[in-house]
Design a protein around this motif. Structure first.
Motif, PDB file in Angstrom:
ATOM      1  N   VAL A  78       0.855  -1.180   0.000  1.00  0.00           N
ATOM      2  CA  VAL A  78       0.000   0.000   0.000  1.00  0.00           C
ATOM      3  C   VAL A  78       0.892   1.230   0.000  1.00  0.00           C
ATOM      4  O   VAL A  78       2.060   1.173   0.414  1.00  0.00           O
ATOM      5  N   ARG A  79       0.317   2.321  -0.449  1.00  0.00           N
ATOM      6  CA  ARG A  79       1.099   3.552  -0.606  1.00  0.00           C
ATOM      7  C   ARG A  79       0.200   4.740  -0.287  1.00  0.00           C
ATOM      8  O   ARG A  79      -0.986   4.734  -0.591  1.00  0.00           O
ATOM      9  N   ASP A  86      -3.215   4.122  -2.440  1.00  0.00           N
ATOM     10  CA  ASP A  86      -3.560   3.008  -3.321  1.00  0.00           C
ATOM     11  C   ASP A  86      -3.036   1.706  -2.745  1.00  0.00           C
ATOM     12  O   ASP A  86      -2.210   1.690  -1.827  1.00  0.00           O
ATOM     13  N   VAL A  88      -1.900  -2.428  -4.041  1.00  0.00           N
ATOM     14  CA  VAL A  88      -1.521  -3.250  -5.196  1.00  0.00           C
ATOM     15  C   VAL A  88      -1.207  -4.665  -4.744  1.00  0.00           C
ATOM     16  O   VAL A  88      -0.551  -4.867  -3.719  1.00  0.00           O
ATOM     17  N   LYS A  90       0.661  -7.847  -6.663  1.00  0.00           N
ATOM     18  CA  LYS A  90       1.439  -8.102  -7.879  1.00  0.00           C
ATOM     19  C   LYS A  90       2.009  -9.519  -7.839  1.00  0.00           C
ATOM     20  O   LYS A  90       2.423 -10.001  -6.790  1.00  0.00           O
ATOM     21  N   GLY A 108      -8.004  -1.851 -13.508  1.00  0.00           N
ATOM     22  CA  GLY A 108      -6.909  -1.805 -12.550  1.00  0.00           C
ATOM     23  C   GLY A 108      -5.876  -2.885 -12.750  1.00  0.00           C
ATOM     24  O   GLY A 108      -4.831  -2.861 -12.091  1.00  0.00           O
ATOM     25  N   ARG A 125      -0.249  -7.042 -12.241  1.00  0.00           N
ATOM     26  CA  ARG A 125      -0.600  -6.323 -11.018  1.00  0.00           C
ATOM     27  C   ARG A 125      -2.035  -5.834 -11.060  1.00  0.00           C
ATOM     28  O   ARG A 125      -2.561  -5.433 -12.086  1.00  0.00           O
ATOM     29  N   LYS A 127      -4.373  -3.110  -9.206  1.00  0.00           N
ATOM     30  CA  LYS A 127      -4.261  -1.879  -8.411  1.00  0.00           C
ATOM     31  C   LYS A 127      -5.637  -1.304  -8.131  1.00  0.00           C
ATOM     32  O   LYS A 127      -6.524  -1.324  -8.984  1.00  0.00           O
ATOM     33  N   GLU A 128      -5.790  -0.776  -6.927  1.00  0.00           N
ATOM     34  CA  GLU A 128      -7.048  -0.147  -6.527  1.00  0.00           C
ATOM     35  C   GLU A 128      -6.741   1.165  -5.808  1.00  0.00           C
ATOM     36  O   GLU A 128      -5.876   1.215  -4.925  1.00  0.00           O
ATOM     37  N   SER A 129      -7.424   2.227  -6.202  1.00  0.00           N
ATOM     38  CA  SER A 129      -7.259   3.522  -5.536  1.00  0.00           C
ATOM     39  C   SER A 129      -8.012   3.529  -4.216  1.00  0.00           C
ATOM     40  O   SER A 129      -9.084   2.922  -4.097  1.00  0.00           O
ATOM     41  N   GLN A 153      -8.856  -8.056  -5.432  1.00  0.00           N
ATOM     42  CA  GLN A 153      -7.452  -8.165  -5.057  1.00  0.00           C
ATOM     43  C   GLN A 153      -7.237  -9.340  -4.100  1.00  0.00           C
ATOM     44  O   GLN A 153      -6.244 -10.055  -4.206  1.00  0.00           O
TER      45      GLN A 153
END
Length: 260
Positions: A78-79, A86, A88, A90, A108, A125, A127-129, A153
């Motif tokens: 997460v970031r 977001d 991710v 991967k 995504g 990957r 990805k989700e916001s 995810q």
């Protein structure tokens, strides 16, 4: 564009043939270069990088103390930034031919090729916001990691993760503070990104990157190499992996806590 005598080709024939076979199935290519510690200052000067224009990012990974996910080729992270978060999941390496059409079509999801002077890896990957502040609240309140990933995810994770490892078995590893600067260098008509990953022990990794369409990968790699070498930037150094370095650092810290 063909290779020139003044700028030797990146990758050997076998690597290029393998990469060529993956490019037709990839959605994007990211060309990356980690800069040796001794060259950080000269690189910043050569590319006229302004750190005050950089965005600050915090990154957490999730794994077991033994890094079972990483060994199995799975990355969950997460970031957060000032304006957005977001999450991710991967998987790498991945064979694009083995991915279901439903997964490829999901919003995504993307198949990426990360390439450096030492080689390349193909990854998938999802990805989700997330709303700004979501990650910080979850980490501070000790919420289960699965709460940060949506149902698609989680399903992707469960399918890819090593047997017996769930999102309930992992711990947050981080944070890593990152300075991320998007720029267009003088004399080179391509967008680039500089990331400075700052680890708690004082070590740092400076990475330069640029993205391109799969069909343009070899030409852009050649052009980028020629430009960077023209700025006096060394492409022959050992390539450091940001994710691996972060995982190993925090896993050793987590293991130490458990031992005590």
């Amino acid at each position: 564009m063909t290779d020139t005598v003044s700028t030797p080709r990146l990758w050997n024939d076998e690597q290029r043939n393998q990469m060529q076979g993956l490019l037709a199935h990839a959605d994007s290519v990211e060309l990356k270069l980690s800069v040796p510690d001794t060259d950080h200052r000269s690189t910043v000067t050569a590319l006229d990088l302004d750190p005050l224009k950089a965005d600050m990012v915090q990154v957490w990974f999730f794994d077991t103390p033994e890094l079972d996910l990483n060994r199995g080729g799975v990355i969950a992270r997460v970031r957060r930034t000032r304006t957005r978060d977001d999450a991710v999941v991967k998987l790498r390496p991945v064979d694009p031919d083995k991915l279901s059409p439903e997964l490829r079509a999901r919003s995504g999801f993307g198949v990426e090729i990360d390439a450096s002077p030492e080689g390349f890896v193909c990854s998938g990957r999802l990805k989700e916001s997330l709303k700004a502040g979501t990650v910080r609240r979850a980490i501070l309140r000790g919420k289960p990691p699965r709460r940060l990933f949506d149902k698609h995810q989680r399903a992707f994770f469960e399918e890819a993760a090593p047997a017996g490892v769930t999102l309930d078995d992992v711990s947050p590893l981080g944070p890593i503070t990152v300075l991320k600067l998007k720029f267009v260098p003088k004399g080179f008509d391509r967008k680039m990104v500089a990331e400075l990953w700052m680890y708690p022990d004082g070590s740092r990794i400076l990475e330069l990157s640029t993205k391109c369409e799969p069909n343009d990968a070899f030409a852009v790699a050649q052009e980028t190499r020629g430009f960077l070498e023209g700025q006096g930037i060394d492409l022959s150094g050992v390539q450091q992996t940001k994710t691996k370095s972060a995982l190993e650092y925090f896993a050793s810290e987590l293991t130490g806590q458990e031992a005590s």
